[in-house]
Design a protein around this motif. Structure first.
Motif, PDB file in Angstrom:
ATOM      1  N   ASP A 171      48.713  41.031  33.209  1.00 29.42           N
ATOM      2  CA  ASP A 171      48.920  41.573  34.503  1.00 29.42           C
ATOM      3  C   ASP A 171      47.777  40.874  35.352  1.00 29.42           C
ATOM      4  O   ASP A 171      48.010  40.803  36.471  1.00 29.42           O
ATOM      5  N   GLU A 172      46.585  40.507  34.703  1.00 30.12           N
ATOM      6  CA  GLU A 172      45.354  40.247  35.642  1.00 30.12           C
ATOM      7  C   GLU A 172      45.752  38.824  36.080  1.00 30.12           C
ATOM      8  O   GLU A 172      45.469  38.392  37.083  1.00 30.12           O
ATOM      9  N   ARG A 197      48.365  38.931  38.827  1.00 26.69           N
ATOM     10  CA  ARG A 197      47.700  39.488  39.993  1.00 26.69           C
ATOM     11  C   ARG A 197      47.080  38.094  40.594  1.00 26.69           C
ATOM     12  O   ARG A 197      46.950  38.036  41.916  1.00 26.69           O
TER      13      ARG A 197
END
Length: 177
Positions: A21-22, A25
């Motif tokens: 997820d990071e 992002r």
């Protein structure tokens, strides 16, 4: 283009999804873990845990999905693609369960190669259970061992990501690509 297909692997609850997820992002192309989707679809049909009740069917569905992810990653118009788990994970889980599988599973591992593998170790402080994760922490540690053995059996060098903040884990990975 010098394409790199990079896996993030580790036992359940080791932080893979948070890491993916990071990276997403930050603008990287990342493919999520598909086992949760397969598990949820089975639960929606009234099958509480497809992996336990029909492990070969569950594994075949995962294998098909992970092969598709590999092919899609090759076709991405970018140099780096991160994937949450790879094809050998399917075999590692079958080994963990003690189940046999067809030769096509082994061939899939040999025919779809990844460029780098980052391994997240078991980490009890961040481990959480949920509706799609049936394993407890001790089982997660045992699965971790099967993952390491399976990837080594296919000739992969595993780069262990230190237990640290998400920012430092991402930094570690990006520095080692």
């Amino acid at each position: 283009m010098n394409k790199k297909i990079i896996l993030i692997i580790g036992g359940p609850g080791s932080g893979k999804t948070t890491l993916i997820d990071e990276l997403t992002r930050l603008g990287y192309i990342c493919y999520p873990e598909i086992s949760r989707e397969v598990t949820k679809q089975a639960q929606d049909k009234g099958i509480t845990n497809l992996f336990l009740t029909e492990p070969l069917l569950f594994s075949r569905l995962l294998l098909e999905g992970r092969i598709k992810q590999h092919v899609d990653a090759i076709n991405e118009n970018t140099n780096i693609v991160f994937i949450d788990r790879g094809i050998p994970d399917v075999l590692a889980y079958m080994h963990y369960k003690g189940d046999s599988y067809p030769e096509s599973f082994d061939l899939a591992c040999k025919n779809h190669v990844y460029h780098q593998i980052f391994l997240l170790p078991p980490w009890e402080n961040i481990y959480e259970s949920d509706e799609q994760r049936y394993e407890d922490f001790d089982q997660a540690k045992e699965i971790h061992k099967h993952l390491v053995d399976t990837y080594h059996n296919y000739g992969y060098e595993l780069i262990e990501v230190p237990k640290d903040t998400i920012d430092n884990r991402v930094k570690f990975i990006l520095e080692h690509i």
